[in-house]
Structure formats: C-alpha cells, structure tokens
Design an enzyme around this catalytic site. Structure first.
Site, PDB file in Angstrom:
ATOM      1  N   SER A   1       8.061  45.281 -26.707  1.00 31.16           N
ATOM      2  CA  SER A   1       7.411  45.223 -28.015  1.00 31.16           C
ATOM      3  C   SER A   1       6.401  44.082 -28.019  1.00 31.16           C
ATOM      4  O   SER A   1       6.706  42.981 -27.607  1.00 31.16           O
ATOM      5  CB  SER A   1       8.441  44.964 -29.117  1.00 31.16           C
ATOM      6  OG  SER A   1       9.521  45.848 -28.981  1.00 31.16           O
TER       7      SER A   1
ATOM      8  N   HIS B   1      15.712  52.294 -25.395  1.00 27.98           N
ATOM      9  CA  HIS B   1      16.636  51.301 -25.941  1.00 27.98           C
ATOM     10  C   HIS B   1      18.012  51.908 -26.165  1.00 27.98           C
ATOM     11  O   HIS B   1      18.142  53.077 -26.549  1.00 27.98           O
ATOM     12  CB  HIS B   1      16.105  50.756 -27.278  1.00 27.98           C
ATOM     13  CG  HIS B   1      14.857  49.951 -27.146  1.00 27.98           C
ATOM     14  ND1 HIS B   1      13.609  50.508 -27.259  1.00 27.98           N
ATOM     15  CD2 HIS B   1      14.678  48.628 -26.906  1.00 27.98           C
ATOM     16  CE1 HIS B   1      12.690  49.559 -27.087  1.00 27.98           C
ATOM     17  NE2 HIS B   1      13.312  48.404 -26.880  1.00 27.98           N
TER      18      HIS B   1
ATOM     19  N   ASN C   1      10.408  35.549 -33.532  1.00 28.12           N
ATOM     20  CA  ASN C   1      11.010  35.013 -34.763  1.00 28.12           C
ATOM     21  C   ASN C   1      12.062  33.982 -34.372  1.00 28.12           C
ATOM     22  O   ASN C   1      12.576  34.018 -33.253  1.00 28.12           O
ATOM     23  CB  ASN C   1      11.646  36.130 -35.591  1.00 28.12           C
ATOM     24  CG  ASN C   1      12.624  36.960 -34.790  1.00 28.12           C
ATOM     25  OD1 ASN C   1      12.217  37.755 -33.923  1.00 28.12           O
ATOM     26  ND2 ASN C   1      13.897  36.768 -35.042  1.00 28.12           N
TER      27      ASN C   1
ATOM     28  N   TYR D   1      19.943  51.278 -28.611  1.00 26.52           N
ATOM     29  CA  TYR D   1      20.146  51.627 -30.026  1.00 26.52           C
ATOM     30  C   TYR D   1      19.557  52.978 -30.399  1.00 26.52           C
ATOM     31  O   TYR D   1      19.856  53.526 -31.458  1.00 26.52           O
ATOM     32  CB  TYR D   1      19.604  50.529 -30.963  1.00 26.52           C
ATOM     33  CG  TYR D   1      18.134  50.211 -30.813  1.00 26.52           C
ATOM     34  CD1 TYR D   1      17.150  51.059 -31.324  1.00 26.52           C
ATOM     35  CD2 TYR D   1      17.724  49.056 -30.154  1.00 26.52           C
ATOM     36  CE1 TYR D   1      15.805  50.776 -31.184  1.00 26.52           C
ATOM     37  CE2 TYR D   1      16.378  48.745 -30.016  1.00 26.52           C
ATOM     38  CZ  TYR D   1      15.426  49.618 -30.528  1.00 26.52           C
ATOM     39  OH  TYR D   1      14.099  49.326 -30.372  1.00 26.52           O
ATOM     40  N   GLU D   2      18.702  53.526 -29.517  1.00 22.83           N
ATOM     41  CA  GLU D   2      18.177  54.863 -29.767  1.00 22.83           C
ATOM     42  C   GLU D   2      19.228  55.933 -29.483  1.00 22.83           C
ATOM     43  O   GLU D   2      19.040  57.101 -29.848  1.00 22.83           O
ATOM     44  CB  GLU D   2      16.949  55.117 -28.896  1.00 22.83           C
ATOM     45  CG  GLU D   2      15.750  54.276 -29.262  1.00 22.83           C
ATOM     46  CD  GLU D   2      14.586  54.498 -28.310  1.00 22.83           C
ATOM     47  OE1 GLU D   2      13.873  55.485 -28.457  1.00 22.83           O
ATOM     48  OE2 GLU D   2      14.427  53.675 -27.387  1.00 22.83           O
TER      49      GLU D   2
ATOM     50  N   HIS E   1       6.770  52.497 -30.536  1.00 28.49           N
ATOM     51  CA  HIS E   1       6.949  52.411 -29.082  1.00 28.49           C
ATOM     52  C   HIS E   1       6.289  53.615 -28.430  1.00 28.49           C
ATOM     53  O   HIS E   1       6.607  54.756 -28.750  1.00 28.49           O
ATOM     54  CB  HIS E   1       8.436  52.387 -28.716  1.00 28.49           C
ATOM     55  CG  HIS E   1       9.134  51.121 -29.119  1.00 28.49           C
ATOM     56  ND1 HIS E   1       9.197  50.017 -28.302  1.00 28.49           N
ATOM     57  CD2 HIS E   1       9.774  50.787 -30.246  1.00 28.49           C
ATOM     58  CE1 HIS E   1       9.849  49.055 -28.928  1.00 28.49           C
ATOM     59  NE2 HIS E   1      10.220  49.490 -30.110  1.00 28.49           N
TER      60      HIS E   1
ATOM     61  N   HIS F   1      11.547  44.062 -38.187  1.00 31.38           N
ATOM     62  CA  HIS F   1      10.790  44.681 -37.093  1.00 31.38           C
ATOM     63  C   HIS F   1       9.290  44.458 -37.230  1.00 31.38           C
ATOM     64  O   HIS F   1       8.592  44.268 -36.234  1.00 31.38           O
ATOM     65  CB  HIS F   1      11.117  46.179 -37.049  1.00 31.38           C
ATOM     66  CG  HIS F   1      10.505  46.900 -35.896  1.00 31.38           C
ATOM     67  ND1 HIS F   1      10.827  46.588 -34.581  1.00 31.38           N
ATOM     68  CD2 HIS F   1       9.599  47.911 -35.835  1.00 31.38           C
ATOM     69  CE1 HIS F   1      10.131  47.384 -33.776  1.00 31.38           C
ATOM     70  NE2 HIS F   1       9.383  48.183 -34.499  1.00 31.38           N
TER      71      HIS F   1
ATOM     72  N   MET G   1      17.135  43.066 -27.470  1.00 37.09           N
ATOM     73  CA  MET G   1      17.879  44.336 -27.397  1.00 37.09           C
ATOM     74  C   MET G   1      17.499  45.142 -26.160  1.00 37.09           C
ATOM     75  O   MET G   1      17.523  46.381 -26.188  1.00 37.09           O
ATOM     76  CB  MET G   1      17.614  45.164 -28.659  1.00 37.09           C
ATOM     77  CG  MET G   1      18.007  44.458 -29.956  1.00 37.09           C
ATOM     78  SD  MET G   1      17.640  45.449 -31.402  1.00 37.09           S
ATOM     79  CE  MET G   1      17.850  44.234 -32.714  1.00 37.09           C
ATOM     80  N   SER G   2      17.151  44.455 -25.077  1.00 37.09           N
ATOM     81  CA  SER G   2      16.724  45.203 -23.881  1.00 37.09           C
ATOM     82  C   SER G   2      16.887  44.350 -22.624  1.00 37.09           C
ATOM     83  O   SER G   2      17.575  43.334 -22.634  1.00 37.09           O
ATOM     84  CB  SER G   2      15.251  45.596 -24.024  1.00 37.09           C
ATOM     85  OG  SER G   2      14.431  44.443 -24.014  1.00 37.09           O
TER      86      SER G   2
ATOM     87  N   ALA H   1      10.360  41.369 -26.643  1.00 41.53           N
ATOM     88  CA  ALA H   1      10.278  40.504 -27.817  1.00 41.53           C
ATOM     89  C   ALA H   1      11.687  40.011 -28.082  1.00 41.53           C
ATOM     90  O   ALA H   1      12.647  40.763 -27.941  1.00 41.53           O
ATOM     91  CB  ALA H   1       9.751  41.286 -29.015  1.00 41.53           C
TER      92      ALA H   1
END
Ligand code: 6GU
Length: 294
Positions: A35, A95, A252, A97-98, A73, A266, A228-229, A125
């Site tokens: 990202s 990902h 962040n 979470y997908e 994405h 996001h 997350m990756s 990110a």
C-alpha cells in the site's frame, strides 16, 4: 485438511511458464509493492508505473493465481526495467484478511522463484509502534515476529516439497545483512538517515487495527512496526532461498494510550503512501543500490 492444501510444484511451474513464454527479460529481482507503493491513479510515480518497457499481466490471466479483491489494491504482475535493471513486480498483493490462506497469499513468491528471481524486495504500509518513528518515515525490516505462526498458522504448513526448500528452514538470517547495509548507505547518501530506521516488523491477520492492549503487548516484545502482510511472503522466500530486503512506510502512529482519541484508518494509510511517493522514488534511485550485483 483444506486449509493445508497447497499448490503443487507443477501448478506453480505453469504459472511461471505462462510469464516466461510472454516476456523476453529474465529478472533476478522481484518486488512486492505494498500500500502506498502500488497505486497508479493520481500517482504517476508509483514503482510499477515508472518501469520502462513494461509488460503487465493481470492476476486473473495468470494460471492458478488467486484474485485480488480489496479496493485500492491493483492486481497485476508487472515486468520492466528500473534504471536498466530488469525486475518483476507485484502491483497489489494477496492479504490474509481477504480470506486467502497464507499459502495462497505467498504463492506469487514461489512463482517469482520459478521465473528465476534470486532477490525479493517486499514493501508495506505499517503502523509505527516505536515512539521515535514519525508518519512518513521508512523502516527497513531487520527482523520479524511471526505472530500468526505463534497461533499455529504458517504458509509452509502441509506436505513439504524439497524442490522449494527444507522441511525446517532456519529463519535467523531472514533479512539480508548486506542489503540492510546498502539501504543504510543510500539513506546516508541522501541525508535522510534521520527518517530511515531499522526495526522489527510484525504481521497481524487484520482486517481490524489493533486494540491499545494488543499494541502495548507488541511493544513489550520488541516490535517497532505492525502491519498485515510481508511475514508469510518472507518465510516462503527464505524457504526457497531467495535473498530478502523489506521495508515499511510508516503511515500512522500506533495509539498506545486510552487518552488519545485518534483512530487508525485505511484512507490515512493510502494518503501517506501517496504523499511519500517522491521520497520513496528518490530512495529507490539511490546510487548505492547500483552496487547490488545479482
Ligand atoms: Cl496500526 N496496524 C496494522 N496491523 N496494520 C497497519 C497499521 C496498523 N497501520 C498501517 N497498517
């Protein structure tokens, strides 16, 4: 044991062969654009877009590739030259979470290996947990904590295919020391060493951001940035002996006290990614990178 299903070596060879039949170049470097590094709309400087003599392969056209579902994405494999160096690059990743199992998330790494790649550069990110990190900083990953592995989830679960690597791969030299040194030299040369860090990354499954208690725990165990990756991709890459370099864009600051009422979101992550394109572009053009001979 559906969750421990895995792609056969032969299936992944078909994916690789599809690409090899359609591109002339033979890249040694594979890049995963996370990202902020991947967008193209409003973002002409993104890495995949700045490649010369590009050839793009949407994931849905490549045999056996899962489909990317998340908004913002892209989903394509891009081949091209970066300052004269042939590379292949994932514009958009898969990902957890997908809904993909980890072995599906990481499958393009094995396809890269079968295409002939020797070096993987993974970007993402991440939230900054180290209080000295500021939004927009870069963290080179010197190590990771595989939280999902602690919970019994790992991309290498299931039958091992020795053609990729050993059943029990070591992970103590996951992030190549020489490449970390080059990364530092580039930062020095650019006079941005104050915003480039070396730290420990961890991946959580998402899609929610973390609670205050969770972040406090991660900080306690030595984590500097959370995303997350990447971790499962790096494990898969090291299993098949790819040399790995990874870095996070800090999008962040993780909120670790109850008095702070900001919330991670996001949009902020994607906006920081966009606004840092010029910096990332400059970073990847650093002279010292040219000393990498693969
Ligand atoms: Cl705060 N957490 C996670 N897991 N991923 C992120 C993030 C935070 N900020 C950007 N990506």
């Amino acid at each position: 044991h559906d969750q421990h299903n895995t792609y056969t070596f032969e299936a992944l060879q078909e994916s690789a062969q599809y690409l090899l039949d359609r591109v002339k170049m033979r890249p040694k470097i594979g890049i995963i654009c996370g990202s902020g590094m991947e967008q193209n709309e409003l973002c002409p400087g993104s890495l995949a877009d700045s490649l010369e003599n590009k050839q793009c392969f949407p994931y849905e056209e490549i045999p056996h590739f899962p489909l990317s579902t998340v908004k913002g994405h892209q989903g394509q494999m891009v081949f091209g030259y970066l300052q004269g160096v042939p590379i292949m690059c994932m514009q958009g990743r898969f990902h957890y979470y997908e809904g993909y199992p980890l072995w599906k998330c990481a499958m393009p790494v094995r396809v890269m290996k079968l295409v002939g790649v020797t070096h993987l550069i993974a970007t993402n990110a991440a939230g900054g947990l180290n209080p000295t990190y500021k939004v927009g900083d870069i963290m080179m990953v010197k190590d990771h904590v595989n939280m999902m592995g602690f919970a019994g989830n790992n991309p290498l679960q299931g039958p091992n295919d020795d053609r990729f690597g050993p059943r029990f791969p070591p992970m103590n030299k996951a992030y190549n020391a020489y490449l970390l040194e080059i990364g530092q030299q580039v930062a020095d040369e650019m006079s941005i060493s104050d915003i480039v860090h070396k730290g420990v990354y961890t991946c959580l499954g998402g899609p929610n951001f973390e609670t205050v208690a969770e972040l406090k725990m991660l900080r306690m165990i030595g984590v500097d940035a959370v995303g997350m990756s990447t971790v499962h991709e790096v494990i898969t890459a090291r299993h098949c002996d790819l040399t790995v370099f990874a870095f996070s864009l800090i999008t962040n600051q993780c909120i670790t006290d109850y008095e702070n009422h900001e919330e991670a979101n996001h949009e902020e992550v994607m906006d920081v990614g966009k606004s840092r394109q010029p910096l990332l572009q400059k970073y990847r053009k650093g002279k010292e990178w040219l000393f990498i001979r693969v």
